[in-house]
Design an enzyme around this catalytic site. Structure first.
Site, PDB file in Angstrom:
ATOM      1  N   ASP A  79       0.850  -1.190   0.000  1.00 21.07           N
ATOM      2  CA  ASP A  79       0.000   0.000   0.000  1.00 21.07           C
ATOM      3  C   ASP A  79       0.887   1.243   0.000  1.00 21.07           C
ATOM      4  O   ASP A  79       2.096   1.139   0.173  1.00 21.07           O
ATOM      5  CB  ASP A  79      -0.947  -0.003   1.218  1.00 21.07           C
ATOM      6  CG  ASP A  79      -0.253  -0.502   2.464  1.00 21.07           C
ATOM      7  OD1 ASP A  79       0.936  -0.189   2.644  1.00 21.07           O
ATOM      8  OD2 ASP A  79      -0.895  -1.220   3.255  1.00 21.07           O
ATOM      9  N   ASP A 108       1.630   4.958   1.578  1.00 23.02           N
ATOM     10  CA  ASP A 108       1.388   5.885   2.687  1.00 23.02           C
ATOM     11  C   ASP A 108       1.990   7.242   2.358  1.00 23.02           C
ATOM     12  O   ASP A 108       3.090   7.339   1.826  1.00 23.02           O
ATOM     13  CB  ASP A 108       2.018   5.350   3.972  1.00 23.02           C
ATOM     14  CG  ASP A 108       1.353   4.059   4.435  1.00 23.02           C
ATOM     15  OD1 ASP A 108       0.169   3.851   4.092  1.00 23.02           O
ATOM     16  OD2 ASP A 108       2.009   3.264   5.123  1.00 23.02           O
ATOM     17  N   ASP A 127      11.012   3.361  12.871  1.00 20.76           N
ATOM     18  CA  ASP A 127      11.772   2.256  13.472  1.00 20.76           C
ATOM     19  C   ASP A 127      13.108   1.980  12.789  1.00 20.76           C
ATOM     20  O   ASP A 127      14.175   2.163  13.381  1.00 20.76           O
ATOM     21  CB  ASP A 127      10.901   0.988  13.569  1.00 20.76           C
ATOM     22  CG  ASP A 127      10.179   0.633  12.270  1.00 20.76           C
ATOM     23  OD1 ASP A 127      10.407   1.309  11.251  1.00 20.76           O
ATOM     24  OD2 ASP A 127       9.396  -0.341  12.284  1.00 20.76           O
TER      25      ASP A 127
HETATM   26  P1  ATP Z   1       4.699  -3.477   5.153  1.00 17.13           P
HETATM   27  O1  ATP Z   1       5.039  -3.369   3.720  1.00 17.13           O
HETATM   28  O2  ATP Z   1       4.902  -4.826   5.698  1.00 17.13           O
HETATM   29  O3  ATP Z   1       3.376  -2.855   5.500  1.00 17.13           O
HETATM   30  P2  ATP Z   1       5.727  -1.103   6.367  1.00 17.13           P
HETATM   31  O4  ATP Z   1       7.131  -0.601   6.513  1.00 17.13           O
HETATM   32  O5  ATP Z   1       4.816  -0.298   5.519  1.00 17.13           O
HETATM   33  O6  ATP Z   1       5.828  -2.591   5.886  1.00 17.13           O
HETATM   34  P3  ATP Z   1       3.838  -0.645   8.480  1.00 17.13           P
HETATM   35  O7  ATP Z   1       3.585  -1.449   9.675  1.00 17.13           O
HETATM   36  O8  ATP Z   1       2.775  -0.491   7.456  1.00 17.13           O
HETATM   37  O9  ATP Z   1       5.152  -1.247   7.814  1.00 17.13           O
HETATM   38  O10 ATP Z   1       4.305   0.786   8.985  1.00 17.13           O
HETATM   39  C1  ATP Z   1       4.481   1.903   8.119  1.00 17.13           C
HETATM   40  C2  ATP Z   1       5.670   2.737   8.565  1.00 17.13           C
HETATM   41  O11 ATP Z   1       5.415   3.298   9.863  1.00 17.13           O
HETATM   42  C3  ATP Z   1       6.972   1.972   8.715  1.00 17.13           C
HETATM   43  O12 ATP Z   1       7.661   1.881   7.496  1.00 17.13           O
HETATM   44  C4  ATP Z   1       7.709   2.799   9.750  1.00 17.13           C
HETATM   45  O13 ATP Z   1       8.337   3.903   9.153  1.00 17.13           O
HETATM   46  C5  ATP Z   1       6.602   3.302  10.650  1.00 17.13           C
HETATM   47  N1  ATP Z   1       6.374   2.423  11.810  1.00 17.13           N
HETATM   48  C6  ATP Z   1       5.490   1.403  11.895  1.00 17.13           C
HETATM   49  N2  ATP Z   1       5.527   0.793  13.096  1.00 17.13           N
HETATM   50  C7  ATP Z   1       6.456   1.448  13.807  1.00 17.13           C
HETATM   51  C8  ATP Z   1       6.966   1.309  15.131  1.00 17.13           C
HETATM   52  N3  ATP Z   1       6.512   0.349  15.933  1.00 17.13           N
HETATM   53  N4  ATP Z   1       7.918   2.180  15.530  1.00 17.13           N
HETATM   54  C9  ATP Z   1       8.372   3.148  14.700  1.00 17.13           C
HETATM   55  N5  ATP Z   1       7.940   3.322  13.463  1.00 17.13           N
HETATM   56  C10 ATP Z   1       7.003   2.496  12.996  1.00 17.13           C
HETATM   57 MG    MG Z   2       2.637  -0.676   5.297  1.00 19.52          MG
END
Ligand code: ATP
Ligand code: MG
Length: 437
Positions: free
Chosen positions: A60, A62, A140
């Site tokens: 997705d 963001d 993170d």
């Molecule tokens: P995926 O493709 O698996 O969704 P993602 O990186 O987009 O991976 P998400 O859980 O959707 O992961 O989170 C979006 C973003 O928000 C992350 O890339 C990170 O920058 C931030 N984020 C999410 N969870 C945390 C956390 N627990 N602590 C700090 N930053 C976080």
């Molecule tokens: Mg994500």
């Protein structure tokens, strides 16, 4: 934290990176352009930027912006504000939702009342708006903190994420122990991203892991439910499982299973679980659906099976023993990882149908066949038999029973009384069936 770091990001201009607008969802582009036109800063951020740079298709898109949620809402008719703790804008285009978040500050920079920290270092709230730079530092991992700026199509990097991406290194931003303490779920995220991306976890981030696993006990079970699903539905569940066990994280998610695996002598439970996870990975990689309840039923099967066995040994009937064992194990499990009712109900059904497969007399197999959960329970039985925990002959019987016509099915049924001669007779019957048709 951010005040100690240089404010100048490394900016990768358009020719210096591989992201092209053709790879970006048209809806995400619409959102970015409209924000920009209204005078706001608008960037893609997080997983989508990371995945685009890796040549993977993002799940997705963001968006991060300096517009406040209410300002975002004014720009989009199809916008809904969600989230209590931190307001986010969801902009809906048919089935696709573009999430728009206002840049968020790090807790230490927040005003009093906007942030709080527990004794363990866990952040309880971090709901303050901030600058793009602060927004980067509170994320993170370095590879999750890259911004694709729609103003000039550059990639903005405050934390060295681009270099880590090139090297295939997963690295927490800032001091690893402090970041794990702020939010222990980051330990699970470390495992998820290293397996999903095939990255190595930076040594300094790996070292404190095993020592800090007990912090997971403080995370609300409901949040862990979502995280566990993400872990096991990532398409590399087998590796994830092995890593979780390696770092001792699995014991905090599924304590009863972990204990059962530690006691195992015959290798069934491990083989069974790995088979289910491998099956899940294969299905996902073929674009097929996977049901969370099946996965959870498998993850808890070994302790449920052992508990049912114990209860049977002290006199409970098999199906009753299974029902009681299911309640017992579930009630312990939900203190660690929540399981919503819509999941636990079908899980129970899959479990309690297992002893019913043994009963092959009279109308019972016919009733079982028309049970709404028959298919899932049968798939479960097949995996058990492949792992050597259930009789292959039993799974085979059910395979044939489904394929047989009404007449053949009747011939396959076991004769209820003469218990000792049941098996040879049934085999004979099966042979006759195939000869006579
Ligand atoms: P995926 O493709 O698996 O969704 P993602 O990186 O987009 O991976 P998400 O859980 O959707 O992961 O989170 C979006 C973003 O928000 C992350 O890339 C990170 O920058 C931030 N984020 C999410 N969870 C945390 C956390 N627990 N602590 C700090 N930053 C976080
Ligand atoms: Mg994500």
């Amino acid at each position: 934290m951010s005040s100690l770091k240089p404010a100048q990001p490394r900016v990768y201009a358009r020719p210096e990176h591989t992201i092209s607008r053709a790879q970006i969802s048209p809806n995400a582009l619409k959102v970015l352009y409209r924000l920009k036109k209204a005078g706001f800063r608008a960037c893609l951020v997080g997983g989508c930027v990371r995945d685009l740079l890796l040549g993977r298709e993002p799940k997705d898109f963001d968006v991060a912006t300096d517009a406040h949620p209410e300002q975002v809402r004014e720009l989009f008719r199809n916008c809904r504000l969600v989230g209590r703790r931190f307001r986010l804008a969801h902009i809906r285009f048919g089935r696709e939702i573009i999430e728009v978040a206002t840049f968020r500050g790090v807790a230490a920079l927040g005003r009093e009342g906007d942030w709080a920290q527990e004794e363990t270092g866990r952040l309880l709230r971090d709901n303050v708006f901030g600058t793009i730079e602060e927004d980067a530092w509170r994320r993170d991992f370095t590879v999750n903190a890259l911004y694709y700026d729609i103003a000039d199509f550059s990639v903005i990097d405050y934390v060295g994420g681009m270099e880590d991406l090139r090297q295939g290194v997963l690295r927490l931003i800032g001091d690893p122990e402090r970041r794990y303490r702020e939010d222990p779920v980051r330990m699970l995220r470390a495992v998820r991203f290293m397996t999903k991306l095939g990255f190595t976890l930076d040594a300094a981030c790996e070292r404190p892991l095993s020592r800090l696993t007990p912090l997971l006990a403080d995370i609300p079970p409901a949040r862990l439910y979502e995280e566990v699903l993400k872990l096991f539905l990532s398409g590399c569940a087998v590796q994830t499982f092995e890593r979780l066990r390696q770092y001792g994280l699995f014991a905090y998610l599924f304590p009863a299973t972990d204990e059962a695996l530690a006691q195992e002598h015959h290798g069934f439970p491990l083989t069974f679980l790995v088979r289910v996870l491998d099956n899940t990975d294969r299905r996902l990689n073929e674009g097929k659906a996977v049901t969370p309840y099946f996965l959870y039923a498998a993850l808890l099967w070994e302790p449920v099976r052992l508990e049912a066995q114990r209860r049977q040994e002290v006199g409970s009937a098999p199906v009753v023993a299974m029902q009681e064992a299911a309640s017992e194990i579930l009630s312990v499990q939900i203190r660690h990882v929540a399981i919503p009712r819509r999941i636990s109900l079908p899980m129970r059904e899959v479990w309690t149908l297992q002893p019913r497969f043994e009963r092959r007399q009279g109308g019972r197999p016919f009733r079982l066949l028309s049970h709404p959960r028959f298919r899932a329970a049968y798939d479960f039985l097949l995996l058990r038999s492949e792992a050597g925990e259930a009789e292959p002959a039993l799974a085979d019987w059910w395979t044939r029973f489904q394929q047989a016509d009404e007449n053949e099915r009747r011939k396959m049924l076991e004769k209820p009384r003469r218990k000792r001669r049941r098996r040879p007779r049934q085999r004979k019957g099966a042979k006759q069936t195939s000869v006579s048709t």
